[in-house]
Design a protein around this motif. Structure first.
Motif, PDB file in Angstrom:
ATOM      1  N   ASN A  14      10.986  -0.326  -3.156  1.00 37.68           N
ATOM      2  CA  ASN A  14       9.585  -0.164  -3.460  1.00 37.68           C
ATOM      3  C   ASN A  14       8.570  -1.257  -2.998  1.00 37.68           C
ATOM      4  OD1 ASN A  14       9.947   2.082  -4.717  1.00 37.68           O
ATOM      5  ND2 ASN A  14       9.869   1.015  -6.908  1.00 37.68           N
ATOM      6  N   GLU A  15       9.101  -2.546  -2.851  1.00 36.74           N
ATOM      7  CA  GLU A  15       8.328  -3.800  -2.246  1.00 36.74           C
ATOM      8  C   GLU A  15       8.232  -3.652  -1.097  1.00 36.74           C
ATOM      9  OE1 GLU A  15       7.126  -6.442  -3.636  1.00 36.74           O
ATOM     10  OE2 GLU A  15       7.066  -7.783  -1.908  1.00 36.74           O
ATOM     11  N   LYS A  16       9.137  -3.050  -0.233  1.00 42.86           N
ATOM     12  CA  LYS A  16       9.353  -2.676   1.194  1.00 42.86           C
ATOM     13  C   LYS A  16       8.188  -1.797   1.409  1.00 42.86           C
ATOM     14  CE  LYS A  16      13.536  -3.111   3.173  1.00 42.86           C
ATOM     15  NZ  LYS A  16      14.888  -2.573   4.025  1.00 42.86           N
ATOM     16  N   THR A  17       8.176  -0.710   0.745  1.00 34.84           N
ATOM     17  CA  THR A  17       7.090   0.390   1.153  1.00 34.84           C
ATOM     18  C   THR A  17       5.826  -0.105   0.931  1.00 34.84           C
ATOM     19  OG1 THR A  17       8.907   1.908   0.320  1.00 34.84           O
ATOM     20  CG2 THR A  17       6.492   2.654   0.641  1.00 34.84           C
ATOM     21  N   SER A  18       5.621  -1.000   0.116  1.00 35.30           N
ATOM     22  CA  SER A  18       4.180  -1.345  -0.286  1.00 35.30           C
ATOM     23  C   SER A  18       3.832  -2.471   0.661  1.00 35.30           C
ATOM     24  CB  SER A  18       3.937  -1.772  -1.756  1.00 35.30           C
ATOM     25  OG  SER A  18       4.622  -3.194  -1.996  1.00 35.30           O
ATOM     26  N   ARG A  19       4.681  -3.299   1.117  1.00 35.08           N
ATOM     27  CA  ARG A  19       4.326  -4.223   2.122  1.00 35.08           C
ATOM     28  C   ARG A  19       4.053  -3.665   3.101  1.00 35.08           C
ATOM     29  NH1 ARG A  19       8.426  -9.341   2.263  1.00 35.08           N
ATOM     30  NH2 ARG A  19       7.314  -9.436   4.345  1.00 35.08           N
ATOM     31  N   PHE A  20       4.916  -2.712   3.612  1.00 36.28           N
ATOM     32  CA  PHE A  20       4.765  -1.785   5.012  1.00 36.28           C
ATOM     33  C   PHE A  20       3.505  -1.026   4.894  1.00 36.28           C
ATOM     34  CE2 PHE A  20       5.474   1.315   8.229  1.00 36.28           C
ATOM     35  CZ  PHE A  20       5.849   0.334   9.281  1.00 36.28           C
ATOM     36  N   THR A  21       3.198  -0.411   3.771  1.00 34.94           N
ATOM     37  CA  THR A  21       1.988   0.273   3.694  1.00 34.94           C
ATOM     38  C   THR A  21       0.687  -0.669   3.765  1.00 34.94           C
ATOM     39  OG1 THR A  21       2.982   1.845   2.295  1.00 34.94           O
ATOM     40  CG2 THR A  21       0.645   2.006   2.420  1.00 34.94           C
ATOM     41  N   ASP A  22       0.851  -1.760   3.230  1.00 33.42           N
ATOM     42  CA  ASP A  22      -0.455  -2.790   3.376  1.00 33.42           C
ATOM     43  C   ASP A  22      -0.496  -2.975   4.672  1.00 33.42           C
ATOM     44  OD1 ASP A  22      -1.596  -3.571   1.245  1.00 33.42           O
ATOM     45  OD2 ASP A  22      -0.163  -4.841   0.429  1.00 33.42           O
ATOM     46  N   LEU A  23       0.557  -3.464   5.562  1.00 32.64           N
ATOM     47  CA  LEU A  23       0.397  -3.951   6.975  1.00 32.64           C
ATOM     48  C   LEU A  23      -0.511  -2.787   7.685  1.00 32.64           C
ATOM     49  CD1 LEU A  23       1.527  -6.033   9.067  1.00 32.64           C
ATOM     50  CD2 LEU A  23       3.372  -4.465   9.309  1.00 32.64           C
ATOM     51  N   VAL A  24       0.142  -1.492   7.765  1.00 31.24           N
ATOM     52  CA  VAL A  24      -0.338  -0.411   8.254  1.00 31.24           C
ATOM     53  C   VAL A  24      -1.641  -0.209   8.088  1.00 31.24           C
ATOM     54  CG1 VAL A  24      -0.330   2.155   8.999  1.00 31.24           C
ATOM     55  CG2 VAL A  24       1.996   0.843   8.578  1.00 31.24           C
ATOM     56  N   MET A  25      -2.081  -0.202   6.813  1.00 30.36           N
ATOM     57  CA  MET A  25      -3.591   0.191   6.535  1.00 30.36           C
ATOM     58  C   MET A  25      -4.403  -0.848   6.882  1.00 30.36           C
ATOM     59  SD  MET A  25      -3.242   3.039   4.795  1.00 30.36           S
ATOM     60  CE  MET A  25      -4.535   3.598   4.108  1.00 30.36           C
ATOM     61  N   ASN A  26      -4.092  -2.208   6.933  1.00 29.70           N
ATOM     62  CA  ASN A  26      -4.849  -3.263   7.621  1.00 29.70           C
ATOM     63  C   ASN A  26      -4.961  -3.199   9.034  1.00 29.70           C
ATOM     64  OD1 ASN A  26      -5.757  -4.642   5.254  1.00 29.70           O
ATOM     65  ND2 ASN A  26      -3.509  -5.587   5.117  1.00 29.70           N
ATOM     66  N   ALA A  27      -4.073  -2.509   9.466  1.00 30.57           N
ATOM     67  CA  ALA A  27      -4.148  -2.622  11.161  1.00 30.57           C
ATOM     68  C   ALA A  27      -4.819  -1.259  11.657  1.00 30.57           C
ATOM     69  CB  ALA A  27      -2.589  -2.515  11.559  1.00 30.57           C
ATOM     70  N   ILE A  28      -4.992  -0.238  10.892  1.00 31.34           N
ATOM     71  CA  ILE A  28      -5.670   0.980  11.426  1.00 31.34           C
ATOM     72  C   ILE A  28      -6.930   1.124  10.954  1.00 31.34           C
ATOM     73  CG2 ILE A  28      -4.670   2.478   9.561  1.00 31.34           C
ATOM     74  CD1 ILE A  28      -3.993   4.480  11.523  1.00 31.34           C
ATOM     75  N   ASP A  29      -7.735   1.906  11.694  1.00 33.07           N
ATOM     76  CA  ASP A  29      -9.159   2.036  11.256  1.00 33.07           C
ATOM     77  C   ASP A  29      -9.120   3.700  10.890  1.00 33.07           C
ATOM     78  OD1 ASP A  29     -11.866   2.924  10.769  1.00 33.07           O
ATOM     79  OD2 ASP A  29     -12.416   1.842  12.770  1.00 33.07           O
ATOM     80  N   LEU A  30      -8.627   3.514   9.574  1.00 29.76           N
ATOM     81  CA  LEU A  30      -8.342   5.125   9.035  1.00 29.76           C
ATOM     82  C   LEU A  30      -9.609   5.905   8.713  1.00 29.76           C
ATOM     83  CD1 LEU A  30      -6.191   6.632   8.119  1.00 29.76           C
ATOM     84  CD2 LEU A  30      -6.375   6.192   5.743  1.00 29.76           C
ATOM     85  N   ASN A  31     -10.753   5.152   8.412  1.00 33.84           N
ATOM     86  CA  ASN A  31     -11.976   5.975   8.428  1.00 33.84           C
ATOM     87  C   ASN A  31     -12.395   6.614   9.745  1.00 33.84           C
ATOM     88  OD1 ASN A  31     -14.402   6.617   6.893  1.00 33.84           O
ATOM     89  ND2 ASN A  31     -14.313   4.471   6.049  1.00 33.84           N
ATOM     90  N   LEU A  32     -12.324   6.039  10.822  1.00 39.79           N
ATOM     91  CA  LEU A  32     -12.636   6.435  12.016  1.00 39.79           C
ATOM     92  C   LEU A  32     -11.781   7.632  12.364  1.00 39.79           C
ATOM     93  CD1 LEU A  32     -14.440   6.323  14.171  1.00 39.79           C
ATOM     94  CD2 LEU A  32     -13.124   4.779  15.255  1.00 39.79           C
TER      95      LEU A  32
END
Lengths: 273, 199
Positions: B52-70
């Motif tokens: 779970n920790e792995k998933t949440s840290r990984f998701t954090d990393l991805v969400m910070n790196a991507i411009d999801l809005n665009l």
């Protein structure tokens, strides 16, 4: 032997002529359309039916074999198989390099085949690559596209999956043109054909088990996703050959979308369950 | 034979030197990709933290790196402009969940493989960084991966990943267009479908 070449010549001349005709006709809709990626799929209804059939075939036969293969056979050996399949494809790549007028690439492909079949123990290793000899696989479908033949509408073939008339004609001619099928006569070439078709399918499928499972489970429209993957992949191979920069086409797509900065939407928060 | 080996190793050393010595005007973007890939691999190969920790840290990393809005707006294409504000908001939230569910959590397949940056170039208002993922246990079986990045005054975000010539964003966009075309161009149906798939 002779009649094979005639069949290929006949097929290609029809396609090239038809390609010239359709090119002229298609000039004017490129700039008028606001739909940026126009998908050429008039047979979508039939294609979707065949696609469903292929999914069932995959579920019942191909996928289980691929999963077993991946579980039982160690990675080292699976990599050898990938290399050997790649090596068996080299002669036909060399022929297509020639047909595309790429003499240097034809030389590289031929050298790769000779070196890897001998030093590389029947192609199970790839010493040629360490010597700087690398090449992309080429098939007759790609040669036709270099010759200016349009791909034609998207097609789903039973068992064989996504294709187009051009790629199907290319696949058919590839098996007629392949030097590997001319050597050794009947039995050798037949067993090679079976090895390449069967093992090739399992090799490809086993490399894509998780990716395809995910794609299937997470797709809004699995059919459209596969169609996009196929067309984009073929397009990028074709433009590699013609040394067109695919980025330019892609940039147009990305630039064309007028980013609506006025509405940024809600702050996106990450919520974990 | 020994001489031949020596020659080979000299060639290989020179070759690696050429690769590592290549400098570029987009060093900032290239570093971004290298750091992102390193961090991702670090998280995914961490044996201590739980799943779970792995998933949440990984998701954090991805969400910070991507411009999801665009990306969200881009994949919806014309339908974005035709939607009401309420629909836009509903869609953005649905797409975020869908994205986390279908991309951010799935990258663990690439663990153990190294991402090598091989070059970069300008592409309109974006920068494309080209990299290779080398298949485990081989030197020569590579997957080509191109990162489309946007740099807003030093704030770099991922816009698209192109794997062997296949753009994930364009594929997603074509998928949505196809769904809309087969469902009376009804954005509500698309949103409902997105929600169903991500649950």
């Amino acid at each position: 032997m002779k009649y094979r070449i005639f069949i290929v010549l006949f097929l290609s001349s029809i396609l090239v002529l038809q390609g010239c005709a359709s090119k002229e006709a298609s000039v004017n809709y490129s700039n008028s359309e606001t739909e940026i990626v126009s998908v050429n799929d008039p047979l979508e209804k039939i294609n979707r039916v065949v696609f469903q059939f292929n999914i069932i075939f995959d579920k019942l036969i191909l996928r289980p074999i691929a999963v077993t293969y991946k579980t039982i056979v160690p990675g080292f050996i699976r990599n050898r198989i990938t290399y050997s399949l790649d090596n068996l494809g080299m002669p036909i790549t060399a022929v297509n390099n020639l047909l595309q007028g790429e003499l240097r690439k034809a030389g590289v492909s031929t050298s790769r085949f000779i070196i890897n079949s001998t030093v590389g123990v029947l192609g199970f290793f790839d010493p040629a690559a360490s010597m700087g000899l690398t090449s992309e696989n080429e098939d007759f479908g790609q040669t036709l596209s270099v010759w200016g033949v349009e791909s034609g509408p998207y097609l789903i073939l039973p068992f064989l999956g996504p294709s187009t008339p051009r790629d199907f004609a290319g696949m058919f001619s590839t098996s007629l043109l392949d030097p590997m099928y001319q050597v050794g006569g009947g039995s050798t070439s037949n067993s090679l054909r079976v090895y390449r078709m069967g093992t090739g399918a399992v090799d490809f499928r086993s490399q894509n088990i998780e990716i395809l499972d995910d794609l299937q489970n997470n797709s809004i429209d699995y059919y459209a996703a596969v169609r996009s993957f196929y067309s984009q992949g073929r397009e990028s191979q074709a433009s590699n050959n013609m040394e067109i920069n695919t980025h330019n086409q892609e940039n147009d797509i990305f630039d064309d979308f007028d980013i609506d900065e006025s509405y940024v939407g809600p702050d996106i928060e990450i919520i974990y369950d | 034979m020994i001489k031949f080996k020596q020659h080979c190793s000299i060639v290989i050393i020179l070759f690696t030197f050429v690769i590592s010595a290549h400098s570029s005007e987009f060093a900032q973007e290239e570093n971004f990709v290298t750091n992102f890939a390193d961090e991702a691999i670090e998280i995914l190969s961490d044996e201590v933290i739980g799943e779970n920790e792995k998933t949440s840290r990984f998701t954090d990393l991805v969400m910070n790196a991507i411009d999801l809005n665009l990306v969200s707006k881009f994949v919806l294409a014309k339908a974005w402009k035709d939607s009401t504000n309420e629909q836009k908001e509903k869609y953005l939230n649905a797409f975020k969940d869908y994205f986390i569910n279908s991309y951010a959590n799935k990258l663990d397949q690439y663990s153990g493989e190294k991402v090598q940056v091989v070059g970069s170039e300008a592409a309109g208002k974006y920068v494309i960084v080209e990299s290779n993922i080398v298949r485990e246990g081989t030197d020569t079986l590579k997957i080509n991966l191109k990162w489309r990045l946007i740099n807003r005054n030093g704030d770099i975000k991922i816009i698209d990943l192109n794997i062997e010539g296949i753009s994930l964003v364009i594929a997603q966009r074509e998928e949505f267009q196809s769904f809309l075309a087969n469902n009376d161009n009804d954005i509500e149906k698309l949103i409902d479908k997105i929600i169903t798939v991500s649950n």
